[in-house]
Design a protein around this motif. Sequence first.
Motif, PDB file in Angstrom:
ATOM      1  N   GLN A  63     -31.647-115.207 -42.964  1.00 36.69           N
ATOM      2  CA  GLN A  63     -30.216-115.372 -43.189  1.00 36.69           C
ATOM      3  C   GLN A  63     -29.797-114.914 -44.576  1.00 36.69           C
ATOM      4  O   GLN A  63     -28.852-114.170 -44.721  1.00 36.69           O
ATOM      5  N   ASP A  67     -30.445-108.201 -45.515  1.00 39.67           N
ATOM      6  CA  ASP A  67     -30.779-107.423 -44.328  1.00 39.67           C
ATOM      7  C   ASP A  67     -31.596-108.210 -43.313  1.00 39.67           C
ATOM      8  O   ASP A  67     -32.229-107.642 -42.438  1.00 39.67           O
ATOM      9  N   TRP A  69     -32.465-110.436 -40.021  1.00 33.79           N
ATOM     10  CA  TRP A  69     -31.976-110.213 -38.665  1.00 33.79           C
ATOM     11  C   TRP A  69     -30.877-111.188 -38.262  1.00 33.79           C
ATOM     12  O   TRP A  69     -29.966-110.825 -37.509  1.00 33.79           O
ATOM     13  N   ALA A  71     -28.624-112.505 -40.354  1.00 33.60           N
ATOM     14  CA  ALA A  71     -27.436-112.047 -41.074  1.00 33.60           C
ATOM     15  C   ALA A  71     -26.837-110.810 -40.404  1.00 33.60           C
ATOM     16  O   ALA A  71     -25.620-110.682 -40.294  1.00 33.60           O
ATOM     17  N   GLN A  72     -27.688-109.924 -39.929  1.00 38.71           N
ATOM     18  CA  GLN A  72     -27.202-108.715 -39.267  1.00 38.71           C
ATOM     19  C   GLN A  72     -26.519-109.016 -37.938  1.00 38.71           C
ATOM     20  O   GLN A  72     -25.646-108.270 -37.508  1.00 38.71           O
ATOM     21  N   MET A  73     -26.908-110.128 -37.303  1.00 36.92           N
ATOM     22  CA  MET A  73     -26.272-110.507 -36.038  1.00 36.92           C
ATOM     23  C   MET A  73     -24.945-111.223 -36.255  1.00 36.92           C
ATOM     24  O   MET A  73     -24.268-111.578 -35.300  1.00 36.92           O
ATOM     25  N   GLY A  74     -24.592-111.475 -37.525  1.00 42.36           N
ATOM     26  CA  GLY A  74     -23.327-112.135 -37.816  1.00 42.36           C
ATOM     27  C   GLY A  74     -23.433-113.638 -37.957  1.00 42.36           C
ATOM     28  O   GLY A  74     -22.417-114.329 -38.008  1.00 42.36           O
ATOM     29  N   PHE A  75     -24.644-114.176 -38.024  1.00 42.79           N
ATOM     30  CA  PHE A  75     -24.844-115.617 -38.165  1.00 42.79           C
ATOM     31  C   PHE A  75     -24.313-116.078 -39.515  1.00 42.79           C
ATOM     32  O   PHE A  75     -24.596-115.469 -40.544  1.00 42.79           O
ATOM     33  N   ILE A  76     -23.554-117.148 -39.521  1.00 40.52           N
ATOM     34  CA  ILE A  76     -23.017-117.720 -40.754  1.00 40.52           C
ATOM     35  C   ILE A  76     -23.617-119.108 -40.921  1.00 40.52           C
ATOM     36  O   ILE A  76     -23.501-119.953 -40.040  1.00 40.52           O
TER      37      ILE A  76
END
Length: 107
Positions: A63, A67, A69, A71-76
């Motif tokens: 997260q 970069d 994975w 964070a790249q999927m848009g997880f907040i």
Amino acid sequence: GWIGWSGFAFNQGPADLFFQTVFCATAATIVSGAIAGRTKYNTYIIFSIVMTALIYPIAGGWQWNGDGWLAQMGFIDFAGSSIVHAVGGWAALIGAALVGPRLGKYT
């Protein structure tokens, strides 16, 4: 993406390192409640070293390393609560399953 070591501890300077260190310690202490009274102190110390040196940095990097994975999927992750409690909770579940029940506690 999966194991991101570059810049994880020093993304934003000493404040970020302190932030990550405190959350890493919190994830390790979540497990202590799940295995309390069923392990020796040395066993918990060894677990804490593995948790803080290997498990949490990898999962946290998913997260908080730009970069990763997740964070790249848009997880907040609001204030770090999801990563810290998920890593600590899963480790506690696995630790409790490995240690087993408290023998003689409930007869």
